[in-house]
Motif scaffolding. Structure first.
Motif, mmCIF file in Angstrom:
data_model
loop_
_atom_site.group_PDB
_atom_site.id
_atom_site.type_symbol
_atom_site.label_atom_id
_atom_site.label_comp_id
_atom_site.label_asym_id
_atom_site.label_seq_id
_atom_site.Cartn_x
_atom_site.Cartn_y
_atom_site.Cartn_z
ATOM 1 N N LEU A 1 0.829 -1.211 0.000
ATOM 2 C CA LEU A 1 0.000 0.000 0.000
ATOM 3 C C LEU A 1 0.864 1.262 0.000
ATOM 4 O O LEU A 1 0.514 2.258 -0.624
ATOM 5 C CB LEU A 1 -0.933 0.010 1.210
ATOM 6 N N ALA A 2 1.974 1.221 0.705
ATOM 7 C CA ALA A 2 2.821 2.409 0.808
ATOM 8 C C ALA A 2 3.635 2.637 -0.452
ATOM 9 O O ALA A 2 3.707 3.761 -0.960
ATOM 10 C CB ALA A 2 3.751 2.287 2.014
ATOM 11 N N TRP A 3 4.266 1.612 -0.968
ATOM 12 C CA TRP A 3 5.243 1.781 -2.040
ATOM 13 C C TRP A 3 4.671 1.587 -3.440
ATOM 14 O O TRP A 3 5.131 2.221 -4.383
ATOM 15 C CB TRP A 3 6.416 0.832 -1.828
ATOM 16 N N VAL A 4 3.680 0.712 -3.591
ATOM 17 C CA VAL A 4 3.155 0.412 -4.927
ATOM 18 C C VAL A 4 1.882 1.200 -5.209
ATOM 19 O O VAL A 4 1.767 1.895 -6.223
ATOM 20 C CB VAL A 4 2.908 -1.107 -5.086
ATOM 21 N N VAL A 5 0.911 1.108 -4.314
ATOM 22 C CA VAL A 5 -0.390 1.706 -4.538
ATOM 23 C C VAL A 5 -0.394 3.201 -4.210
ATOM 24 O O VAL A 5 -1.069 3.984 -4.861
ATOM 25 C CB VAL A 5 -1.474 0.969 -3.713
ATOM 26 N N GLY A 6 0.376 3.593 -3.197
ATOM 27 C CA GLY A 6 0.354 4.986 -2.753
ATOM 28 C C GLY A 6 -0.959 5.321 -2.067
ATOM 29 O O GLY A 6 -1.590 6.334 -2.369
ATOM 30 N N ALA A 7 -1.361 4.488 -1.117
ATOM 31 C CA ALA A 7 -2.654 4.627 -0.444
ATOM 32 C C ALA A 7 -2.709 5.907 0.384
ATOM 33 O O ALA A 7 -1.688 6.519 0.694
ATOM 34 C CB ALA A 7 -2.890 3.412 0.453
ATOM 35 N N ASP A 8 -3.930 6.278 0.739
ATOM 36 C CA ASP A 8 -4.138 7.455 1.583
ATOM 37 C C ASP A 8 -3.464 7.242 2.933
ATOM 38 O O ASP A 8 -3.465 6.117 3.472
ATOM 39 C CB ASP A 8 -5.637 7.687 1.810
ATOM 40 N N PRO A 9 -2.923 8.291 3.537
ATOM 41 C CA PRO A 9 -2.233 8.157 4.824
ATOM 42 C C PRO A 9 -3.072 7.540 5.937
ATOM 43 O O PRO A 9 -2.553 6.710 6.691
ATOM 44 C CB PRO A 9 -1.808 9.591 5.152
ATOM 45 N N PRO A 10 -4.370 7.878 6.104
ATOM 46 C CA PRO A 10 -5.123 7.220 7.179
ATOM 47 C C PRO A 10 -5.244 5.710 6.996
ATOM 48 O O PRO A 10 -5.124 4.944 7.952
ATOM 49 C CB PRO A 10 -6.504 7.892 7.120
ATOM 50 N N VAL A 11 -5.459 5.269 5.762
ATOM 51 C CA VAL A 11 -5.560 3.827 5.488
ATOM 52 C C VAL A 11 -4.221 3.159 5.772
ATOM 53 O O VAL A 11 -4.157 2.096 6.407
ATOM 54 C CB VAL A 11 -6.001 3.583 4.027
ATOM 55 N N LEU A 12 -3.157 3.791 5.309
ATOM 56 C CA LEU A 12 -1.818 3.249 5.524
ATOM 57 C C LEU A 12 -1.492 3.180 7.015
ATOM 58 O O LEU A 12 -0.912 2.208 7.488
ATOM 59 C CB LEU A 12 -0.791 4.109 4.789
ATOM 60 N N PHE A 13 -1.908 4.196 7.764
ATOM 61 C CA PHE A 13 -1.672 4.215 9.208
ATOM 62 C C PHE A 13 -2.391 3.058 9.891
ATOM 63 O O PHE A 13 -1.808 2.361 10.724
ATOM 64 C CB PHE A 13 -2.132 5.554 9.792
ATOM 65 N N ILE A 14 -3.640 2.831 9.555
ATOM 66 C CA ILE A 14 -4.422 1.765 10.190
ATOM 67 C C ILE A 14 -3.838 0.392 9.851
ATOM 68 O O ILE A 14 -3.654 -0.449 10.742
ATOM 69 C CB ILE A 14 -5.906 1.862 9.775
ATOM 70 N N VAL A 15 -3.524 0.157 8.588
ATOM 71 C CA VAL A 15 -2.981 -1.142 8.189
ATOM 72 C C VAL A 15 -1.608 -1.360 8.833
ATOM 73 O O VAL A 15 -1.312 -2.457 9.317
ATOM 74 C CB VAL A 15 -2.902 -1.245 6.646
ATOM 75 N N SER A 16 -0.788 -0.319 8.868
ATOM 76 C CA SER A 16 0.533 -0.442 9.496
ATOM 77 C C SER A 16 0.405 -0.697 10.993
ATOM 78 O O SER A 16 1.164 -1.479 11.569
ATOM 79 C CB SER A 16 1.356 0.824 9.254
ATOM 80 N N GLY A 17 -0.563 -0.033 11.638
ATOM 81 C CA GLY A 17 -0.786 -0.259 13.066
ATOM 82 C C GLY A 17 -1.190 -1.691 13.364
ATOM 83 O O GLY A 17 -0.700 -2.307 14.313
ATOM 84 N N VAL A 18 -2.076 -2.239 12.551
ATOM 85 C CA VAL A 18 -2.486 -3.640 12.724
ATOM 86 C C VAL A 18 -1.288 -4.562 12.510
ATOM 87 O O VAL A 18 -1.101 -5.541 13.241
ATOM 88 C CB VAL A 18 -3.649 -3.976 11.766
ATOM 89 N N ALA A 19 -0.455 -4.239 11.509
ATOM 90 C CA ALA A 19 0.725 -5.063 11.239
ATOM 91 C C ALA A 19 1.693 -5.034 12.414
ATOM 92 O O ALA A 19 2.235 -6.068 12.822
ATOM 93 C CB ALA A 19 1.424 -4.583 9.968
ATOM 94 N N ILE A 20 1.911 -3.856 12.987
ATOM 95 C CA ILE A 20 2.831 -3.749 14.128
ATOM 96 C C ILE A 20 2.279 -4.484 15.337
ATOM 97 O O ILE A 20 3.021 -5.153 16.058
ATOM 98 C CB ILE A 20 3.121 -2.269 14.442
ATOM 99 N N LEU A 21 0.969 -4.377 15.567
ATOM 100 C CA LEU A 21 0.370 -5.126 16.680
ATOM 101 C C LEU A 21 0.570 -6.630 16.504
ATOM 102 O O LEU A 21 0.880 -7.342 17.464
ATOM 103 C CB LEU A 21 -1.116 -4.806 16.797
ATOM 104 N N GLY A 22 0.368 -7.105 15.288
ATOM 105 C CA GLY A 22 0.568 -8.535 15.026
ATOM 106 C C GLY A 22 2.007 -8.968 15.222
ATOM 107 O O GLY A 22 2.283 -10.017 15.821
ATOM 108 N N LEU A 23 2.939 -8.158 14.736
ATOM 109 C CA LEU A 23 4.348 -8.501 14.915
ATOM 110 C C LEU A 23 4.752 -8.438 16.387
ATOM 111 O O LEU A 23 5.537 -9.268 16.859
ATOM 112 C CB LEU A 23 5.220 -7.572 14.067
ATOM 113 N N ALA A 24 4.219 -7.469 17.134
ATOM 114 C CA ALA A 24 4.503 -7.394 18.571
ATOM 115 C C ALA A 24 3.949 -8.625 19.290
ATOM 116 O O ALA A 24 4.577 -9.153 20.219
ATOM 117 C CB ALA A 24 3.914 -6.121 19.155
#
Length: 179
Positions: free
Chosen positions: A11-34
């Motif tokens: 989403l960040a590098w290929v699609v160039g998604a909106d910042p709020p969407v990118l923030f939410i998806v990244s937050g979920v990813a970090i929670l999962g990795l934690a």
């Protein structure tokens, strides 16, 4: 969770998604990795014993926040890092410690601690608290010092605190209970 991390990267590098969407998806990813890191440290702790397990949990318990702080520092977001670390410290000292003492007391009754280990940990906490104030005291007492000197002093204090933590680990392992 790894899939969510890959989705966030795409989403960040290929699609160039909106910042709020990118923030939410990244937050979920970090929670999962934690969560995965938490499970890993618990498993390692179960295999290596309670002393090593406790140190692993204490060391890697906030690794996600440290990773975020690293990238925020690279982006020049010093105030965000300060606020994040302050919130983490207060949360761990008040919420986590308080909940642990409460639940432990309710479950096991009177809690007993090794006075030597508790004293050592209290001394480390006092040294860390003093370490927070040293750069601030230098900043207020030196009118000619710019942001560069404050940063250098903060880095020096940080390195000394890390060395102190490593030395405390060495002490904990060499002076284990019963020796």
């Amino acid at each position: 969770t790894l899939t969510v991390s890959v989705v966030a990267i795409v989403l960040a590098w290929v699609v160039g998604a909106d910042p709020p969407v990118l923030f939410i998806v990244s937050g979920v990813a970090i929670l999962g990795l934690a969560w995965i890191i938490g499970l890993s440290t618990e498993r390692l702790g179960a295999l290596s014993g309670p002393q090593v397990g406790g140190i692993l949990n204490a060391t890697f318990g906030n690794i996600a926040e440290l990773i975020i702080a690293f990238f925020a520092l690279q982006a020049g977001l010093i105030e965000v890092v300060k606020a994040s670390l302050t919130g983490s410290i207060i949360g761990n000292l008040l919420l986590v410690l308080g909940a642990s003492v409460l639940v432990g007391g309710l479950r096991n009754g009177t809690q007993r601690f090794d006075a030597r280990i508790a004293g050592s940990n209290a001394a480390l906490l006092v040294v860390a608290a003093i370490g927070f104030f040293v750069p601030a005291i230098f900043a207020f007492s030196n009118d000619s010092g710019g942001q560069g000197t404050i940063t250098e002093e903060s880095v020096l204090v940080s390195v000394l605190l890390i060395v102190g933590y490593v030395l405390s680990l060495v002490y904990s392992f060499t002076h284990a209970r019963g020796t």
